[in-house]
Structures are given as C-alpha cells and as structure tokens.
Design an enzyme around this catalytic site. Structure first.
Site, PDB file in Angstrom:
ATOM      1  N   ASP A  85       0.135  37.465   1.699  1.00  0.00           N
ATOM      2  CA  ASP A  85       1.063  38.691   2.250  1.00  0.00           C
ATOM      3  C   ASP A  85       0.865  39.173   3.502  1.00  0.00           C
ATOM      4  O   ASP A  85       2.762  39.921   3.541  1.00  0.00           O
ATOM      5  CB  ASP A  85       0.039  40.267   1.677  1.00  0.00           C
ATOM      6  CG  ASP A  85       0.676  40.384   0.207  1.00  0.00           C
ATOM      7  OD1 ASP A  85       1.103  40.142  -0.366  1.00  0.00           O
ATOM      8  OD2 ASP A  85      -0.666  41.359  -0.696  1.00  0.00           O
TER       9      ASP A  85
HETATM   10  C1  BGC Z   1      -3.161  43.763   4.495  1.00  0.00           C
HETATM   11  C2  BGC Z   1      -2.717  42.375   3.044  1.00  0.00           C
HETATM   12  C3  BGC Z   1      -2.158  43.516   2.232  1.00  0.00           C
HETATM   13  C4  BGC Z   1      -1.068  43.547   2.213  1.00  0.00           C
HETATM   14  C5  BGC Z   1      -0.291  44.986   0.898  1.00  0.00           C
HETATM   15  C6  BGC Z   1      -1.526  43.909   4.634  1.00  0.00           C
HETATM   16  O1  BGC Z   1      -1.453  44.563   5.152  1.00  0.00           O
HETATM   17  O2  BGC Z   1      -3.058  42.948   5.391  1.00  0.00           O
HETATM   18  O3  BGC Z   1      -3.882  42.564   3.079  1.00  0.00           O
HETATM   19  O4  BGC Z   1      -2.019  42.355   0.777  1.00  0.00           O
HETATM   20  O5  BGC Z   1      -1.145  44.727   3.213  1.00  0.00           O
HETATM   21  O6  BGC Z   1       0.750  44.992   0.987  1.00  0.00           O
HETATM   22  C1  NOJ Z   2      -5.088  42.076  -0.677  1.00  0.00           C
HETATM   23  C2  NOJ Z   2      -3.909  41.437  -1.514  1.00  0.00           C
HETATM   24  O1  NOJ Z   2      -4.499  42.570  -2.164  1.00  0.00           O
HETATM   25  C3  NOJ Z   2      -3.738  40.258  -2.300  1.00  0.00           C
HETATM   26  O2  NOJ Z   2      -2.791  40.172  -3.379  1.00  0.00           O
HETATM   27  C4  NOJ Z   2      -2.925  39.535  -1.134  1.00  0.00           C
HETATM   28  O3  NOJ Z   2      -3.315  38.311  -1.687  1.00  0.00           O
HETATM   29  C5  NOJ Z   2      -4.378  39.887  -0.057  1.00  0.00           C
HETATM   30  N1  NOJ Z   2      -4.572  40.595   0.761  1.00  0.00           N
HETATM   31  C6  NOJ Z   2      -3.699  38.521   1.058  1.00  0.00           C
HETATM   32  O4  NOJ Z   2      -3.095  38.687   2.325  1.00  0.00           O
END
Ligand code: BGC
Ligand code: NOJ
Length: 816
Positions: A489
């Site tokens: 993400d």
């Molecule tokens: C996080 C990710 C997460 C994303 C969701 C980010 O700030 O680091 O792990 O999946 O937010 O919006």
């Molecule tokens: C947490 C999110 O829930 C997931 O969808 C994503 O793949 C991982 N973070 C990595 O960014």
C-alpha cells in the site's frame, strides 16, 4: 523473557502477570457479536460493525495505553482498612497476591486473589446469542467471614464510534437509559426513539444493592475508572443518566462465610426490535427479546452449557486440520493458534484491533480475499458467502472498491478503487474455495457489480473481469500497471504528495499509464493459471487457452524487464525508472517479487528463482525474519510515496513485514529447500519467539503485521498484532507447502517440503466429505514422495484421487 506459557491441552495461553509489555488481547465472538478483551480486562464490544454499532466505549491514544474496559471492582471491608481491587488488575492496579489470565478460543478467564479473597471471571460470547456473558465467582478463603461489595462497570458508546468521539455538541445531550428490577437490568437506548431499532442491555442475575447509569455520578467528574467515587464511598447513587455519558454499574454487597463462594452472571447484550414493535408503552422499550436473553443465561448451568458448546465448536473446527509431530511448537501453532487467528482475521479483516481503531478501515478487498486462504477449510459455507459479498463490490471493468463496510456491505467511496492487485485476489480466494469444496455452483452464481443487481454477471464472469483488468492494463514493459498501489500500500508510484495530511493512497492520479508492478506480474502468472483451471472445469477450454497465452506474455516480461541480474525488480516508477534494482541508491531489493514470482514458478526453469532467493538470503534476512527491502530509504522519495515516509526499519520501509515472509518460505519449498523454508517459518513464528517476549512485545500466540527491521532502533519489536494477512499466509505455508497437504481440484495432494531433521508426522485433514488420516515417513528427505499408498493401494504421483462416497482415507506417504 516470558510472561506466561502455553497450555496446549486446554487450548489456552496463560498469562501470569498483568504487566505484559503491551496489552495482550483476545477476541470473543464467532459470528456477529464481538468483543476485544485484554489481559487486564480492557477492550470493547460491537455488533457486526466496529464503527457503526459499537456498544461500549474505548479510549484511543490513552495513558495508560489500554484504557476503558468492562471492569469489576471488589471492595473488601472485612478489616478496618478497606481494599479495592480488580480481578484483571486494571484500572485500580492494586497489587494482587495472585493473578492469572487465560486466553482461550473465544473466551478469557481471570483468576486473582487479594487478601484471601479469590475472584474468577469467565467472559465469552455464546454461539447463538448476541451477548457477552461474564460469570463472576467470588470465594472467601479467609478463616473468617468476609464483607465485600462487588461493583460492575461498563461505559456505553453512543453507537457510531466515530461520531461518538467527535460530535460532543450533540452527543452530550442524547444519552438515554431505562432501569428495571431495582438496577439489575440497565437498558441503553440512545437514539432508539428515532432512527434506531436496537438497544443494549447490561444485566445481572440477582437483586442488587444499588446501581448507576451516569458516568459522572459513578466516577466523579474528576476521576478516571481507577478511582470511582461510588466505590470509594461504598454506595451506589442510583443515578439515571440523561445525556452526558451513560454507563451501567451495579453494586452487590456480599457477606461470605469462611470458605463460601458466590457466583453472579452478567450479560451485555444487543437487542433489535421490529420497526412496528419497538415500544411496550410510550417511551418504554419493548423488552421481550431482552428478557428472553436474560432468562436464557440466568443459571450457572446454562452458562456452563453455553461455554461447553463454544468449546466443542472449536474442537470440531480445529479437527479439520490436525498434526501430530515431534515438533511441539509446530503442533501448537498449526493445531490451535494459527487457525484461531485465521478465524479472527476472517471475522475482522483489518477493522478492529488494538492497532486498528474500528472506525477506519472496514473490510479490505485484498485483505479479505487473502484471509479466505487460511479460513476456507474451517467453514467453507461462510467463505462462500464472503466471496459473493466481496465480488459484489467489484466494478464492471474488474477494478474494485478497496474496502467495504461490514454492516452495509457497500464499497467505501472515500478510498475508492485503483489498487491494481485487488482484482486478482478475488481469483485467489475463489480458487481456494473451489479446490477445497469442489463446489462449482459458486462460479455460476449471479453477482452484482457495485451492488447493482441489474448489471449482475456470474461469479466466473467477475473472475474474467479480474483477469482481463490486468491483461488490459499494462505499461511500457508489458508489465501490469500498479495504479495507486499493489499489495504494498505504501509503494505509491502515482501519488507525488508534498503536503502533510494527504492520504498517500488516494492522492494523485490513480490511472498512471506508466508505473508498473513486477509483483502483480507474479500474481497474474499464479492466479491467471488458477483462473484457467477454473475455466477448464467449466468446460471452457478456449478461455483457458486464451488465459494461458496472456500469462505467457506477462511471464516473459517478468523474466526480462522484471529481472535485474540477481533478483526481480520491484516495479517501474512513473518515469519508467526501476524500483528495487541495483541501479537504485536505496531500496535496491524488495522481498515481494522474489517471493511471489518464485512461488508462481517464474524463473524456476531459467535458474533465476534460485538466484532471487539467494539474494533474499544474503541481503534481506535477519535473525527475526526477512526484511521487506534494503537498503532502507533514508530520504523521502516523492516518486515512491509512503514507503519512504517511514523511518528506516519500520513498516514498509525495511521492516520485517511478516505477511510476505511465508511467500519466501513457500518459494523455497517450490525449489525443494526444506531446511531454508522452515528456517524462515520459525523466525517469525510466535511459538518460536515466545522466549523473547520482552523484545518482541506483542502477544506470543499470534502473528503481528510487522517486526521492526535491522535499521530500526527497536530491532525485533513487533507491532500491529492480530489483524494481518500473515495469519492466512503462514497457515497456507505450513499446512499446504511445508507439511504439503494441498487441496487440488482433483483431490488432496501430499508433497511435503520439510527440514532434513523434521521427523515423521501424522496429519488428520477433513476435506470435502471425508477424513484423511495421513502418515508421512520422512526418511531425512526434504522433498519428494517415493511411494503413496491410499487405503492399501499404491497410487502414482502425489494426488489422492477424490472418490465421492469414500468417507475415510488412510494414506501413507514415504518421502525420499
Ligand atoms: C500502512 C499500510 C497500510 C495502509 C492502509 C499505511 O499507512 O503502512 O500497512 O496497508 O496504510 O491504508
Ligand atoms: C496492510 C494492509 O492491510 C494490506 O492490505 C497491505 O497489503 C499491507 N499493509 C502492505 O502494505
């Protein structure tokens, strides 16, 4: 250092001090009514949706960290100096003479002692009612009579948890309650007069000596739950809340003889009434369903029966996959905790934990699809419904809302779509379901797009849209376009945010026509093939052939433009510069494409896979797991987005992101490296790192999303426990790849890939309508089945042919 121990026979983790490094929590509830409960009785409760139907209040960002829960206070006035304490230690924090918290599967118990009074609190959500039951037993172990008062305390949330903590100008005037039976039952009915058809109850199965429903009356306007006025005074005020902050509290005075015990049953319940039957008199709520609920659990026998029902439910579920090996920790994770966490992630997605506020993310499209992979063998019918729900939020071009709200099941337009890995995860989840069940009817089910039934297609039609979305959204190198982000993400190659407060995920153009993802290429090869197999099962060979042609193109792109010499490139940015390449100054190698491309089989025959995994071992491995990238970004890269916004070593910037460690471990099994696959498995496996709980900090019975990487100050420290795709993926890894019991469309395949010294093992696996008793003779081999015998007959290959009507399979697999 440890703060407790596993009690495998009881299926419990036993915490022996309330002062764990972080709150160690458990989840209660299996279907629609849920609670989070910490080892000091913190937590909260909701029905279906942690944002929209929150029953009790929790305080985020609080000091101390875990503040607000459902508390019992015991005031012991036997001796001249009164002592007030809580069975869970918080909130009063009186030192206890004995403390034990047992987190079990869907229940928690607290057993504490102070001055020879023992309190035992058992809390759980029964299988068939929307309530949480707390059975509280107080025993006087003094050699004289004890004079005690028991006070209960829950603070109501005014339903919408988001609004509840923001909209004070309204909310401080809307709170309403009703009190009956002298305070034994308290009804929380805020907004019931107008647009709600539900209220909550808090009830105890005894006459009480007083009650309170106003928080200020109970605590005192200047106190927290650690020093309630009413408890200090020893006298409830019988307050009836009007606006402000309604609570529920009861006072029960007790005189216990030496050795005497008394048990009380408290119920926190959620009640819905039909629109035309909301009232029993003007302004008086219809209590019939509440009374029925209260009546059902008024006796200890009924509560004990409900607990045994819950326990047998879990016993039965867990028997779907059971291993017996000489590795106690593997058995413990596989048989109990990993499967349990898979259920919790299936229920919660990424909505409600001690790191997810419950008001932010609802159900994630990619998250929920992946959660299915570790859940589908537990309750296939629920997985089926979930697949339909998720697919219903897809758009006609195959893209999808990134998240949806569990209560409404509607896509969340704040976040919208544009995460280009999302569509393919739907194929992953569906394929897992069909391989598990053989139920092809799901593929023919009519499923709406964006919840609009007038444009419905079959589920298989949806999967085609998913497949075609990737096939038709490719960039200059013939690799899939990344959009707002793929699985990572934080790799926001079309974002370019320069101002604080902008969401990295939704800022900037999502439809970048240039930035590409090698990770999605890996997914396309893997799940494209699974799509082709589904098409074949439906008799559509032409579609399967077409799919395989498309896959070939992406495969080629992955081993050419996607290859960096020693490992797979991560992506191309919006200027077509490589991301995750030796050409980069920072972030030269990323874990995701190495794991996923190799597990998809990319580069195996070309010898690239071996190289990629070697590079992972050399560059990304640490004693606590495999880091997501190296070297960590030290500067903010506008062209990369959020990934470079984290300090080095945390989260997506070179943290050990546990979710993709199993991808690398699976990839190692594809190459037959049992020793290495298992080494990776162990590094992040909770049971294997229990001994360093003081470093790891999070619960030693479940996975966390992230462990701080080598660059971080707190290397090895876990964060974001419970709600992570790690649960499903590690279960897939250990059960299907390392132990090697993999469901194919034609039957179970037995092809383990274990370390040389793993030893023989036995697995019981329920699959479709039969039970498989599998025994594996390892012979020191890491991979390879020399002989497979099924019900006395030798079969060739590794797949046990599925024969409908056969209920028991005795399988002997000899490795070598
Ligand atoms: C996080 C990710 C997460 C994303 C969701 C980010 O700030 O680091 O792990 O999946 O937010 O919006
Ligand atoms: C947490 C999110 O829930 C997931 O969808 C994503 O793949 C991982 N973070 C990595 O960014």
């Amino acid at each position: 250092m440890k703060y407790g121990f596993f009690d495998d026979a009881a299926l419990e983790y036993v915490i022996t001090t309330p002062k764990t490094p972080l709150p160690w929590i458990n989840y209660l509830g299996n279907k629609e009514f849920f609670s989070l409960i910490s080892n000091t009785c913190g937590g909260y409760t909701f029905f279906k949706d942690a944002k929209l139907l929150r029953l009790t209040r929790y305080r985020y960002n609080n000091v101390p960290y875990d503040n607000n829960g459902k508390y019992f206070y015991i005031k012991d006035t036997t001796d001249s100096e009164a002592v007030v304490w809580n069975p869970g230690w918080q909130p009063v924090k009186t030192a206890l003479d004995k403390y034990e918290c047992r987190h079990g599967l869907g229940y928690s118990t607290f057993t504490s002692t102070k001055n020879d009074v023992e309190a035992k609190v058992l809390t759980f959500v029964p299988m068939n009612d929307n309530c949480e039951i707390s059975k509280v037993t107080i025993t006087n172990n003094k050699d004289k009579a004890a004079k005690l008062s028991l006070f209960s305390y829950v603070e109501w949330c005014l339903w919408n948890a988001d609004d509840d903590m923001k909209n004070f100008q309204r909310n401080l005037s809307t709170g309403e309650v009703e009190v009956t039976d002298g305070g034994s039952t308290i009804y929380h009915k805020t907004e019931y007069r107008e647009r709600r058809n539900h209220y909550a109850i808090y009830s105890v199965n005894t006459a009480v000596d007083g009650f309170d429903t106003s928080r200020d009356a109970f605590l005192g306007a200047y106190n927290g739950p650690d020093s309630p006025d009413v408890v200090a005074a020893g006298k409830a005020t019988n307050s009836v809340a009007s606006g402000w902050s309604p609570i529920a509290s009861q006072q029960i005075n007790l005189e216990l003889k030496a050795g005497e015990s008394k048990t009380f049953i408290f119920i926190l319940g959620y009640i819905e009434n039909p629109e035309d039957d909301k009232w029993e008199a003007p302004g008086v709520v219809n209590k019939k369903p509440a009374l029925k609920m209260i009546d059902a659990y008024k006796s200890e026998a009924a509560v004990d029966a409900a607990l045994s029902e819950l326990k047998s439910y879990w016993k039965d579920l867990l028997s779907n996959y059971h291993i017996s090996s000489s590795n106690e920790k593997v058995d413990r994770m596989v048989n109990i905790w990993n499967q349990y966490q898979c259920m919790v992630t299936f229920n919660m997605s990424r909505s409600a934990s001690y790191y997810e506020s419950g008001i932010g993310r609802g159900m994630g499209f990619r998250d929920s699809c992946q959660d299915l992979l570790g859940f589908v063998h537990l309750i296939p019918d629920r997985a089926r419904q979930r697949i339909i729900d998720i697919a219903s939020t897809q758009f006609q071009d195959g893209s999808a809302y990134h998240q949806y709200q569990p209560l409404t099941k509607k896509g969340n337009s704040d976040i919208g779509s544009g995460f280009n890995d999302d569509p393919l995860w739907l194929i992953a989840g569906t394929s897992a379901y069909v391989r598990e069940t053989g139920d092809l009817s799901i593929l023919k089910e009519m499923v709406p797009f964006d919840n609009d039934m007038s444009v419905a297609k079959t589920l298989m039609g949806h999967l085609k849209c998913s497949f075609d979305f990737t096939a038709t959204h490719k960039g200059p190198h013939g690799l899939p376009l990344i959009g707002r982000a793929d699985w990572n993400d934080c790799l926001n190659l079309n974002c370019f945010s320069e101002h604080p407060g902008e969401s990295f995920q939704t800022f900037g153009p999502s439809e970048g026509p240039v930035a590409e993802s090698v990770f999605i290429a890996g997914m396309f090869v893997k799940y494209g093939e699974e799509y082709a197999q589904l098409a074949e099962l439906l008799g559509d060979q032409a579609e399967a052939d077409r799919a395989r042609d498309e896959i070939k193109k992406v495969y080629e792109a992955a081993i050419t433009a996607g290859w960096d010499g020693e490992w797979f490139v991560r992506a191309y940015d919006s200027h077509s510069n490589k991301v995750g390449s030796k050409e980069c100054e920072e972030g030269q190698i990323y874990i995701e494409p190495q794991g996923f491309c190799v597990l998809a089989g990319i580069g195996v025959k070309e010898g690239l896979a071996e190289k990629a995994l070697k590079s992972v071992e050399e560059r990304l491995d640490t004693k606590y797991g495999v880091m997501i990238l190296q070297p960590a970004y030290t500067k903010y890269h506008l062209e990369l987005g959020e990934v470079s916004s984290y300090p080095p070593g945390y989260k997506e910037n070179a943290g050990i992101f546990c979710h993709n460690n199993p991808w690398v471990s699976i990839a190692e099994t594809v190459l037959g490296h049992g020793d290495r696959a298992f080494e990776i498995y162990k590094k992040t496996c909770p049971a294997y790192i229990e001994e360093i709980s003081d470093v790891h900090c999070t619960e030693p019975y479940v996975y966390s999303q992230m462990v701080a990487g080598r660059d971080a100050k707190f290397f090895g420290q876990g964060k974001n426990s419970w709600l992570t795709g790690t649960a499903a993926w590690t279960f897939v890894n250990i059960s299907q790849y390392i132990l090697g019991v993999y469901p194919t469309h034609n039957g179970l395949s037995i092809d383990p890939c274990v370390p040389a010294d793993f030893g023989d093992f036995e697995i019981t696996r329920k699959y479709r309508d039969a039970v498989y008793h599998i025994s594996v003779k390892q012979n020191g081999a890491q991979k390879g089945i020399k002989k497979l015998t099924v019900n006395g007959k030798e079969v060739s290959g590794s797949v046990i042919p599925y024969e409908s009507g056969v209920k028991e399979y005795t399988v002997e697999a000899v490795m070598g």
